[in-house]
Design an enzyme around this catalytic site. Structure first.
Site, PDB file in Angstrom:
ATOM      1  N   GLN A  54       0.858  -1.181   0.000  1.00 49.20           N
ATOM      2  CA  GLN A  54       0.000   0.000   0.000  1.00 49.20           C
ATOM      3  C   GLN A  54       0.891   1.227   0.000  1.00 49.20           C
ATOM      4  O   GLN A  54       1.858   1.304   0.762  1.00 49.20           O
ATOM      5  CB  GLN A  54      -0.927   0.002   1.229  1.00 49.20           C
ATOM      6  CG  GLN A  54      -1.849   1.204   1.328  1.00 49.20           C
ATOM      7  CD  GLN A  54      -2.959   1.160   0.293  1.00 49.20           C
ATOM      8  OE1 GLN A  54      -3.445   0.085  -0.052  1.00 49.20           O
ATOM      9  NE2 GLN A  54      -3.346   2.320  -0.217  1.00 49.20           N
ATOM     10  N   GLY A  55       0.571   2.191  -0.872  1.00 49.31           N
ATOM     11  CA  GLY A  55       1.347   3.421  -0.943  1.00 49.31           C
ATOM     12  C   GLY A  55       0.470   4.644  -0.819  1.00 49.31           C
ATOM     13  O   GLY A  55      -0.740   4.556  -0.542  1.00 49.31           O
ATOM     14  N   GLY A  96      -1.745   4.700  -4.161  1.00 55.31           N
ATOM     15  CA  GLY A  96      -2.471   3.520  -4.587  1.00 55.31           C
ATOM     16  C   GLY A  96      -1.960   2.282  -3.887  1.00 55.31           C
ATOM     17  O   GLY A  96      -1.223   2.347  -2.900  1.00 55.31           O
ATOM     18  N   LYS A 124      -1.302  -2.606 -10.259  1.00 54.19           N
ATOM     19  CA  LYS A 124      -1.156  -1.404  -9.442  1.00 54.19           C
ATOM     20  C   LYS A 124      -2.345  -0.484  -9.697  1.00 54.19           C
ATOM     21  O   LYS A 124      -2.566  -0.031 -10.807  1.00 54.19           O
ATOM     22  CB  LYS A 124       0.155  -0.683  -9.781  1.00 54.19           C
ATOM     23  CG  LYS A 124       0.415   0.547  -8.926  1.00 54.19           C
ATOM     24  CD  LYS A 124       1.758   1.180  -9.261  1.00 54.19           C
ATOM     25  CE  LYS A 124       2.009   2.418  -8.412  1.00 54.19           C
ATOM     26  NZ  LYS A 124       3.321   3.044  -8.731  1.00 54.19           N
ATOM     27  N   ASP A 149      12.361   9.459  -7.059  1.00 49.11           N
ATOM     28  CA  ASP A 149      11.887   8.706  -5.887  1.00 49.11           C
ATOM     29  C   ASP A 149      12.662   7.391  -5.775  1.00 49.11           C
ATOM     30  O   ASP A 149      12.079   6.313  -5.621  1.00 49.11           O
ATOM     31  CB  ASP A 149      10.383   8.444  -5.992  1.00 49.11           C
ATOM     32  CG  ASP A 149       9.800   7.986  -4.648  1.00 49.11           C
ATOM     33  OD1 ASP A 149      10.483   8.164  -3.615  1.00 49.11           O
ATOM     34  OD2 ASP A 149       8.680   7.454  -4.634  1.00 49.11           O
TER      35      ASP A 149
END
Length: 680
Positions: free
Chosen positions: A12-13, A16, A33, A125
């Site tokens: 889990q991010g 999403g 995703k 990132d």
């Protein structure tokens, strides 16, 4: 989604979640995703755009398909399924990475970063959780949701709120909105040190704590060590607030000292002690004077970062961390960075190649930071001696490292002492040579005067050149105007001449049309006359037939009269033949004249066109029509018809007037008795 079966949830991010699934037809494992916050660039989802650009590359995750669900509010990305990642490996206490594995993962990570940068893409990132590792040990970059494209040193403003906090470079922490792919290299350096030390390199609770940890390790940046750092919004906000706090503390201490001196005149000893304490405080406060106070206005699009000064550690600006107050070259800065890293991680003494590569990637100034292509050419990746070596963490090693650090510090102190001696010698030489300084100043003044004179001369020359250019431009403009006027005049005359010729040609055509109409009218009249003549001839033949009938009934012509009539007919035939020949000759002449007229009336170019009225051939045409009438007149044949005895037969005349038949009186007298007899 109908073609896939969801098996389990993988993670889990913020934007999403990721699920493990299987394709119903191919039965292959995939990663699904779901993205709820869909960022778009050029009308396309960001992650889809850049994954398509980096498709089928060795160290980039492969995107197989994408589609929308829930009324286009959720984006689903179908990617290859890779269960492991670097964060899971490092967080496992039973897993210890060898130096060969660290080298392998670092090289593959640099390959993936190079593939992004070569295609003009910044990942923004990079962290261990976004580095997937297959069962075969292949490392692949994933999660391109924060990626963006860049030009070479692009001047457009970008967001500084990117990259996870532990791996965020100092320029982003200071609020920079103009940056390039060097931010990814800082993240790679942090990950390399994290694999070496088996712990985070900088683990700040917030942006302020993260800056505090970075500056503790590498020292406070200045304009000398990092050109342009003072123009960053966070830098000014940070150090200006610190100086204001120190000034307020100094002012408060001074007021407190004055009050103590006025109220406690009898206690001199106490006052002296208080003054000494205040002086010590002032000396401690002066440790912020080394910080650069120069600043530039930050761009309006980048929000200022506040709250740094209140939460930084007390020893933030101590001499221990101010290693960049002097002017250093790039090699000196690298040496200082290596020394700082060795102070914190002594076991790096035995890993000089790793220390060199990490210090080049963890440089504060982004312009001095190594890029991915240069990093892949580092000697550490070419050697193979340490493939199975475990990273050292023993106590004996720390003692050895401390001894090495002590020896290096002694060498640095000796170098510093030597530099101070050289500075003292230079000062003595300057004091002994005051006259030379005056001469140098005079020479400098003379040079300035000469430069001013040269500037004035150059200005005068430029003015003359400008004046000459203006005069030349004016002359050219005048010539151009004259040429334009002349061209206009010529074009007007040419147009007038062309119009006149066109009018003449139209008039000539009108005249030709009128002549043609007249000729048509004449032809119609001739046709009418011919019709009248034919009618007259028919009437004449009818009368002749009647006359011959009368002759056959009441008279028998003699042979002599018949011969005379035959002779007359022959003569008439000869005359008609002669007339026909004359008519043919006249027709040929008329045709020749018409051809000549047509050649004369052909259209000529406007410049050489001369109008000549055609010659009217009305008389010839009339003659031609008249002859044509004679040609078509029927000739009576009277070979076997009886002729009257006393009078000759009337012959048709070639005139246009109608002919009439006359009956002799003898015939009328003979007819009447016969009629009476028949009546009786």
């Amino acid at each position: 989604m109908e073609d896939y079966i969801i098996l389990s949830k993988c993670g889990q991010g913020t934007y999403g979640s990721v699920f493990k699934g299987i394709h119903k037809i191919t039965h292959s494992l995939v990663a699904l995703k779901r993205v709820t916050d869909i960022a778009q660039e050029d009308g396309e989802p960001v992650e889809v755009k850049y994954l398509n650009q980096l498709k089928n590359l060795s160290n980039i995750v492969n995107l197989r398909d994408h589609f929308y669900i829930d009324k286009n509010s959720v984006l689903v990305l179908i990617m290859e399924f890779i269960e492991g990642d670097l964060w899971k490996i490092m967080s496992n206490p039973q897993c210890t990475l060898s130096l060969g594995q660290i080298k392998n993962f670092t090289k593959q990570l640099l390959e993936g970063v190079k593939q992004c940068h070569v295609n003009g893409i910044m990942h923004r990132d990079i962290k261990p959780a976004n580095l997937l590792i297959t069962t075969n040990g292949v490392l692949k970059l994933t999660d391109f949701g924060l990626s963006t494209s860049y030009s070479k040193r692009s001047e457009k403003f970008l967001s500084s709120n990117v990259v996870s906090l532990y791996y965020r470079p100092p320029e982003l922490l200071l609020g920079s909105c103009i940056y390039g792919p060097e931010i990814d290299m800082w993240s790679v350096g942090c990950i390399l040190m994290e694999m070496i030390n088996n712990s985070y390199l900088f683990a700040g609770a917030d942006e302020t704590a993260q800056l505090d940890l970075i500056f503790k390790l590498f020292g406070c940046p200045t304009e000398k060590s990092w050109p342009g750092v003072s123009s960053l919004p966070g830098y000014n906000d940070l150090f200006n607030k610190q100086q204001q706090q120190q000034q307020n503390e100094n002012n408060y201490s001074k007021q407190h000292n004055n009050n103590n001196n006025n109220n406690n005149n009898n206690n001199n000893n106490n006052n002296n002690n208080n003054n000494n304490n205040n002086n010590n405080n002032n000396n401690n406060n002066n440790k912020y004077n080394n910080i650069s106070t120069s600043c530039l206005q930050s761009p309006s699009s980048s929000p200022p970062i506040g709250g740094y000064a209140s939460s930084l550690s007390s020893d933030f600006n101590s001499n221990e961390y101010n290693g960049y107050n002097q002017t250093f070259s790039n090699e000196d800065c690298l040496a200082i960075s290596q020394k700082k890293l060795i102070d914190k991680f002594p076991h790096l003494v035995l890993l000089p190649s790793v220390l060199d590569l990490a210090s080049k990637m963890l440089t504060l100034d982004p312009k001095k930071r190594i890029n991915s292509l240069e990093a892949l050419e580092h000697p550490w990746f070419k050697s193979s001696n340490d493939m199975d070596q475990i990273v050292p963490f023993s106590k004996d090693f720390t003692d050895l490292a401390n001894r090495y650090i002590a020896s290096t510090r002694q060498l640095q102190q000796q170098q510093h002492h030597h530099q101070q001696q050289q500075q003292q010698q230079q000062q003595q030489q300057q004091q002994q040579q005051p006259h030379q300084q005056q001469l140098i100043q005079r020479q400098h003044q003379e040079q300035q005067q000469q430069q001013l004179i040269q500037r004035q001369q150059e200005q005068s020359k430029q003015q003359l050149i400008q004046h000459h250019q203006q005069s030349v431009n004016q002359q050219q403009l005048a010539q151009q105007q004259q040429l334009a006027q002349h061209q206009q005049y010529n074009s007007q005359q040419h147009q007038q001449h062309h119009q006149q010729q066109h009018q003449q040609h139209q008039q000539h055509q009108q005249q030709q049309q009128q002549q043609q109409q007249q000729q048509q009218q004449q032809q119609q009249q001739q046709q009418q006359q011919q019709q009248q003549q034919q009618q007259q001839q028919q009437q004449y033949h009818q009368h002749q037939q009647q006359y011959h009938q009368y002759q056959q009934q009441y008279h028998q012509p003699s042979q002599q009269q018949q011969q005379q009539q035959q002779q007359q007919q022959q003569q008439q035939q000869q005359q008609q033949q002669q007339q026909q020949q004359q008519q043919q000759q006249q027709q040929q002449q008329q045709q020749q004249q018409q051809q000549q007229q047509q050649q004369q009336h052909q259209y000529q170019p406007p410049q050489q066109y001369n109008h000549q009225p055609p010659q009217h051939q009305h008389q010839h045409q009339h003659q031609h029509q008249h002859q044509h009438q004679h040609q078509h007149q029927p000739q009576p044949q009277h070979q076997h018809q009886p002729q009257p005895q006393p009078q000759p037969t009337p012959t048709p005349t070639p005139t246009s007037t109608p002919t009439t038949t006359t009956i002799p009186p003898t015939i009328t007298t003979t007819i009447q008795p016969t009629i009476s007899k028949s009546n009786g």
